[in-house]
Design an enzyme around this catalytic site. Structure first.
Site, short mmCIF file in Angstrom:
data_model
loop_
_atom_site.label_atom_id
_atom_site.label_comp_id
_atom_site.label_asym_id
_atom_site.label_seq_id
_atom_site.Cartn_x
_atom_site.Cartn_y
_atom_site.Cartn_z
N GLU A 170 0.84 -1.18 0.00
CA GLU A 170 0.00 0.00 0.00
C GLU A 170 0.88 1.23 0.00
O GLU A 170 2.02 1.17 0.46
CB GLU A 170 -0.97 0.00 1.19
CG GLU A 170 -0.32 0.04 2.56
CD GLU A 170 -1.35 0.20 3.65
OE1 GLU A 170 -2.35 0.91 3.45
OE2 GLU A 170 -1.14 -0.38 4.73
N CYS A 182 -3.34 -12.16 -15.00
CA CYS A 182 -3.26 -11.70 -16.39
C CYS A 182 -4.61 -11.28 -16.97
O CYS A 182 -4.68 -10.82 -18.11
CB CYS A 182 -2.63 -12.77 -17.26
SG CYS A 182 -0.90 -13.11 -16.83
#
Length: 341
Positions: free
Chosen positions: A103, A129
């Site tokens: 983060e 993906c």
């Protein structure tokens, strides 16, 4: 299948699609040289990457260039091409697998680099993906609902760190042939960036409309491919077999909702290898001539591979062409999204 697995879009179009290319070419021959001692010791022949995967080279970013800067470059180019005022962009979705921190989100760094307005909501959508296709779906749903007028979907990938660590690990004295095969897919990855601007189709008749998408989950296979910034291990055959079976189930179920079996003008499949591409063509009776490839010289660009490959086809597509984006993400999740060019 049914319910939320099939969705028809009402008023969203692709307005611009641009890429940013990583500048450093890394050949498979160079990786073979780096692993030469290991190959000899464990009894493997050099040339695996090109012989089995069909990948001759991939890219790394130039010295000092980050994947965030690549995503921002692609985003700036896409916004410029679209003619949309950046102040009107209400959503920016980053779909990169690559990330520097847990983060904050990678999206905030791209948002800042692009100078997007404070009114532009931004966040990450990560789904291996399949992330970019999911980002398109989410952006389109928000545009169709009237929540935003314009959306930007971006992706930047950097394969260098994990590939350098993999080379170092595979050159350790205790490496076995099983270790090389388990980490083989890591060396097929590539670096690059792509960005897409979407907006309301009724205001942009020149755009390319999103028609419909169908998705399917096979999360019982979530341990077939796992990775982080240090290591990625993949069951190559297991992932291929499970991915094809899941895609085939989705294709059969989708027939009641969409007419994809009638044929498309172009199929943009996730770029993994020549084995995967041929298997997809064989399984769905697709003419390989309608399936462009970028993996031989860019490798597997992760979530960027489908839009990156589509970007290279833009000049050869004509108005009215049907284009099917065929995405798959380890986990497993699969999704197909039709565009009316």
């Amino acid at each position: 299948m049914g319910g939320n697995a099939t969705h028809r879009f009402g008023n969203t179009a692709v307005l611009a699609l641009q890429t940013a290319d990583a500048s450093r070419v890394v050949t498979s021959d160079a990786l073979d040289v780096a692993l030469a001692d290991t190959y000899r010791r464990v009894g493997l022949r050099p040339g695996l990457l090109e012989r089995l995967a069909g990948i001759r080279e991939r890219r790394w970013w130039g010295e000092g260039v980050t994947f965030v800067e690549g995503a921002a470059e692609a985003g700036a180019k896409a916004i410029s091409e679209s003619g949309v005022d950046p102040a009107a962009i209400g959503l920016m979705v980053n779909t990169s697998v690559s990330r520097k921190y847990l983060e904050p989100s990678t999206a905030v760094a791209v948002h800042h680099a692009l100078g997007l307005p404070r009114s532009c909501q931004n966040f990450d959508v990560t789904n291996a993906c399949l992330g970019f296709v999911n980002g398109m779906e989410l952006a389109a749903a928000m545009i169709d609902s009237g929540m935003v007028e314009y959306a930007l979907v971006v992706n930047g990938e950097d394969s260098q760190p994990v590939q350098e660590r993999t080379l170092e690990r595979l050159n350790a004295p205790g490496t076995t042939s099983k270790d090389v095969i388990a980490q083989f897919a890591t060396l097929t990855l590539g670096s690059g960036a792509v960005a897409m601007v979407l907006g309301r189709a009724d205001r942009h008749p020149e755009g390319h409309r999103l028609v419909a998408s169908v998705s399917r989950a096979g999360t019982e296979h979530h341990e077939l491919c796992v990775g982080d910034n240090d290591l990625m291990r993949t069951d190559l055959k297991g992932l291929l077999d499970a991915g094809l079976a899941l895609s085939e189930d989705m294709w059969a179920d989708a027939a009641a909702e969409v007419d994809w079996a009638r044929g498309m003008d172009r199929y943009i499949v996730h770029q993994v290898s020549k084995v995967h591409t041929q298997a997809m063509c064989d399984r769905f009776s697709i003419d390989p001539a309608l399936v462009p490839t970028t993996f031989p010289v860019r490798g597997n660009l992760g979530p960027a591979s489908v839009p990156y490959t589509l970007a290279g086809q833009q000049d050869s597509l004509s108005g009215g062409d049907r284009v099917l984006l065929m995405g798959i993400g380890s986990g497993l999740n699969v999704s197909c999204l039709e565009l009316a060019w």
